[in-house]
Motif scaffolding. Structure first.
Motif, PDB file in Angstrom:
ATOM      1  N   VAL A 264     -26.288 -13.994  33.834  1.00 21.34           N
ATOM      2  CA  VAL A 264     -25.360 -13.692  33.003  1.00 21.34           C
ATOM      3  C   VAL A 264     -25.699 -12.980  31.639  1.00 21.34           C
ATOM      4  CG1 VAL A 264     -23.665 -14.866  31.499  1.00 21.34           C
ATOM      5  CG2 VAL A 264     -24.359 -15.756  33.772  1.00 21.34           C
ATOM      6  N   ARG A 265     -24.915 -11.909  31.374  1.00 22.95           N
ATOM      7  CA  ARG A 265     -25.436 -10.931  30.125  1.00 22.95           C
ATOM      8  C   ARG A 265     -24.858 -11.815  28.943  1.00 22.95           C
ATOM      9  NH1 ARG A 265     -25.050  -4.453  31.662  1.00 22.95           N
ATOM     10  NH2 ARG A 265     -26.374  -4.716  33.409  1.00 22.95           N
ATOM     11  N   ILE A 266     -25.707 -12.404  28.140  1.00 25.54           N
ATOM     12  CA  ILE A 266     -25.062 -13.027  26.773  1.00 25.54           C
ATOM     13  C   ILE A 266     -25.304 -12.329  25.667  1.00 25.54           C
ATOM     14  CG2 ILE A 266     -25.842 -15.126  27.977  1.00 25.54           C
ATOM     15  CD1 ILE A 266     -28.656 -15.044  25.970  1.00 25.54           C
ATOM     16  N   GLU A 267     -24.741 -12.543  24.709  1.00 28.06           N
ATOM     17  CA  GLU A 267     -24.625 -11.919  23.559  1.00 28.06           C
ATOM     18  C   GLU A 267     -26.070 -11.780  22.836  1.00 28.06           C
ATOM     19  OE1 GLU A 267     -22.280 -10.313  21.757  1.00 28.06           O
ATOM     20  OE2 GLU A 267     -20.641 -10.923  23.304  1.00 28.06           O
ATOM     21  N   MET A 268     -26.514 -10.661  22.355  1.00 28.69           N
ATOM     22  CA  MET A 268     -27.971 -10.571  21.850  1.00 28.69           C
ATOM     23  C   MET A 268     -27.968 -10.193  20.440  1.00 28.69           C
ATOM     24  SD  MET A 268     -30.702  -8.234  23.479  1.00 28.69           S
ATOM     25  CE  MET A 268     -32.429  -8.479  23.537  1.00 28.69           C
ATOM     26  N   VAL A 289     -37.520 -14.191  30.661  1.00 27.22           N
ATOM     27  CA  VAL A 289     -37.261 -12.790  30.994  1.00 27.22           C
ATOM     28  C   VAL A 289     -37.536 -11.615  30.157  1.00 27.22           C
ATOM     29  CG1 VAL A 289     -35.058 -13.595  32.348  1.00 27.22           C
ATOM     30  CG2 VAL A 289     -34.902 -12.707  29.975  1.00 27.22           C
ATOM     31  N   LEU A 290     -37.509 -10.297  30.521  1.00 23.94           N
ATOM     32  CA  LEU A 290     -37.791  -9.261  29.697  1.00 23.94           C
ATOM     33  C   LEU A 290     -36.364  -8.586  29.559  1.00 23.94           C
ATOM     34  CD1 LEU A 290     -40.407  -8.014  28.385  1.00 23.94           C
ATOM     35  CD2 LEU A 290     -40.606  -6.418  30.060  1.00 23.94           C
ATOM     36  N   ALA A 291     -35.828  -8.497  28.670  1.00 24.16           N
ATOM     37  CA  ALA A 291     -34.554  -8.013  28.554  1.00 24.16           C
ATOM     38  C   ALA A 291     -34.397  -6.990  27.446  1.00 24.16           C
ATOM     39  CB  ALA A 291     -33.695  -9.269  27.951  1.00 24.16           C
ATOM     40  N   GLU A 292     -33.440  -6.044  27.546  1.00 22.37           N
ATOM     41  CA  GLU A 292     -32.808  -5.261  26.548  1.00 22.37           C
ATOM     42  C   GLU A 292     -31.721  -5.254  26.217  1.00 22.37           C
ATOM     43  OE1 GLU A 292     -33.791  -1.318  27.496  1.00 22.37           O
ATOM     44  OE2 GLU A 292     -32.402  -1.233  29.421  1.00 22.37           O
ATOM     45  N   LYS A 295     -25.009  -2.666  24.638  1.00 22.90           N
ATOM     46  CA  LYS A 295     -23.650  -2.692  24.329  1.00 22.90           C
ATOM     47  C   LYS A 295     -23.569  -4.036  23.567  1.00 22.90           C
ATOM     48  CE  LYS A 295     -21.652   0.748  27.303  1.00 22.90           C
ATOM     49  NZ  LYS A 295     -20.526   0.999  28.432  1.00 22.90           N
ATOM     50  N   GLY A 296     -24.372  -4.707  22.970  1.00 26.76           N
ATOM     51  CA  GLY A 296     -24.439  -5.927  22.483  1.00 26.76           C
ATOM     52  C   GLY A 296     -24.943  -7.143  23.021  1.00 26.76           C
ATOM     53  N   LYS A 297     -25.164  -6.843  24.413  1.00 24.87           N
ATOM     54  CA  LYS A 297     -25.476  -7.996  25.502  1.00 24.87           C
ATOM     55  C   LYS A 297     -27.082  -7.730  25.916  1.00 24.87           C
ATOM     56  CE  LYS A 297     -21.169  -9.372  26.312  1.00 24.87           C
ATOM     57  NZ  LYS A 297     -20.288 -10.490  26.664  1.00 24.87           N
ATOM     58  N   ALA A 298     -27.319  -8.688  26.256  1.00 27.77           N
ATOM     59  CA  ALA A 298     -28.790  -8.710  26.972  1.00 27.77           C
ATOM     60  C   ALA A 298     -28.842  -8.403  28.432  1.00 27.77           C
ATOM     61  CB  ALA A 298     -29.650 -10.031  26.605  1.00 27.77           C
ATOM     62  N   LYS A 299     -29.253  -7.345  28.629  1.00 28.64           N
ATOM     63  CA  LYS A 299     -29.696  -7.024  30.134  1.00 28.64           C
ATOM     64  C   LYS A 299     -31.250  -7.164  30.587  1.00 28.64           C
ATOM     65  CE  LYS A 299     -29.927  -2.952  33.368  1.00 28.64           C
ATOM     66  NZ  LYS A 299     -30.126  -1.538  33.163  1.00 28.64           N
ATOM     67  N   SER A 300     -31.054  -7.951  31.782  1.00 23.84           N
ATOM     68  CA  SER A 300     -32.368  -8.681  32.236  1.00 23.84           C
ATOM     69  C   SER A 300     -33.222  -7.412  33.078  1.00 23.84           C
ATOM     70  CB  SER A 300     -32.200  -9.694  33.062  1.00 23.84           C
ATOM     71  OG  SER A 300     -31.903 -10.921  32.309  1.00 23.84           O
ATOM     72  N   LEU A 301     -34.341  -7.119  32.378  1.00 25.65           N
ATOM     73  CA  LEU A 301     -35.273  -6.097  33.181  1.00 25.65           C
ATOM     74  C   LEU A 301     -36.119  -6.730  34.184  1.00 25.65           C
ATOM     75  CD1 LEU A 301     -36.150  -4.155  29.988  1.00 25.65           C
ATOM     76  CD2 LEU A 301     -34.361  -3.616  31.485  1.00 25.65           C
TER      77      LEU A 301
END
Length: 305
Positions: A264-268, A289-292, A295-301
């Motif tokens: 799930v892409r949560i607010e970052m 996770v490693l995330a970036e 658009k304001g959300k955390a995308k898991s890499l």
């Protein structure tokens, strides 16, 4: 952390690469030492070069592509007065006029040349580099005598410092000038290309005669082990410690940890916008996770928990 059990631990191994070894040679050695095929490296070093080579073992290999993009630091020697095919001491000489055409190169001329090669610049890599040109390695094209050009690429030279200037005589009796330098630069920078371009700017030619990488991101020589030392005792930096050292840290609560692990892409938080990969930890200190930020959300890499 030392490997005292039978299972190969996940993590990074910081190697002090010896001269004469390719990066692949070191990976092959580590596969034998760690007893696993799952070993990779974060950025190559030429055989002539020594110093920091970051290896990933087991799950830590997922960090390597991101670590390869971090800033690097080198200590090297640039020889002015001779050009080589490879832009370093391993190649045949293609020009060896020495300093006879420009006697008494002044320090201010050297400093002016270095200034032109500092900051954000466009650099043409060496023709014997591993860069692919139309799907074929540049060094392979050079070996076959092809006439080709490599496009210039943007790199950043954060610091280019001369520590010493020495008059010297090459093995063939050519008078030369040796510069002991340090360079802090972005990923993808070729130090031998800096030597070549400085020599070209001064009108006398130049190549690299020695290179030692002293840092890759946060990992420095003082934490590196030689291959002999690693054969005696395999020392692995746990993947969580490696991630915390290399990337900004974001601690989340149990709920957000569960959502992230389920894709799930949560607010970052806004403080992580545009900073690149972020290491995410749960309340127990587990590296999740490693995330970036996207658009304001955390995308898991990459997922580690």
């Amino acid at each position: 952390m030392s490997n005292t059990g039978n299972k190969t631990p996940d993590g990074l191994v910081i190697v002090d690469k010896p001269s004469g070894f390719t990066s692949h040679d070191v990976v092959a050695k580590m596969r034998g030492i760690a007893k696993t095929r799952r070993v990779g490296h974060a950025g190559t070093l030429d055989p002539m070069a020594t110093g920091v080579l970051v290896l990933g073992v087991e799950r830590a290999t997922k960090l390597l592509g991101h670590l390869a993009l971090t800033e690097k630091e080198y200590l090297g020697t640039i020889r002015l007065g001779q050009n080589t095919v490879t832009d370093d001491a391993e190649g045949e000489f293609i020009a060896s006029a020495g300093l006879s055409g420009a006697p008494g190169i002044k320090r201010d001329a050297i400093d002016a040349g270095i200034a032109k090669l500092s900051g954000d610049i466009m650099q043409v890599p060496s023709k014997v580099s591993a860069i692919k040109i139309d799907g074929k390695r540049s060094y392979a094209r050079a070996r076959e005598g092809e006439d080709f050009e490599i496009p210039a690429r943007p790199v950043k030279i954060s610091a280019f410092t001369v520590y010493d200037v020495r008059d010297a005589v090459a093995d063939d009796g050519t008078p030369v000038l040796d510069l002991v330098v340090s360079v802090v630069c972005s990923s993808g920078t070729y130090i031998r290309a800096l030597a070549r371009d400085l020599g070209a700017d001064l009108g006398v030619g130049g190549h690299l005669t020695a290179l030692r990488r002293t840092r890759v991101g946060p990992y420095k020589l003082d934490t590196a082990k030689t291959i002999d030392q690693l054969q005696e005792e395999l020392t692995v930096m746990p993947v969580a410690d490696a991630a915390a050292a290399a990337f900004p840290r974001w601690d989340v609560d149990e709920k957000r940890a569960g959502l992230l692990l389920n894709g799930v892409r949560i607010e970052m938080p806004g403080e992580y916008a545009g900073v690149g990969p972020v290491a995410v930890f749960d309340p127990q200190g587990r590296f999740l996770v490693l995330a970036e930020e996207l658009k304001g959300k955390a995308k898991s890499l990459a997922v580690f928990a």
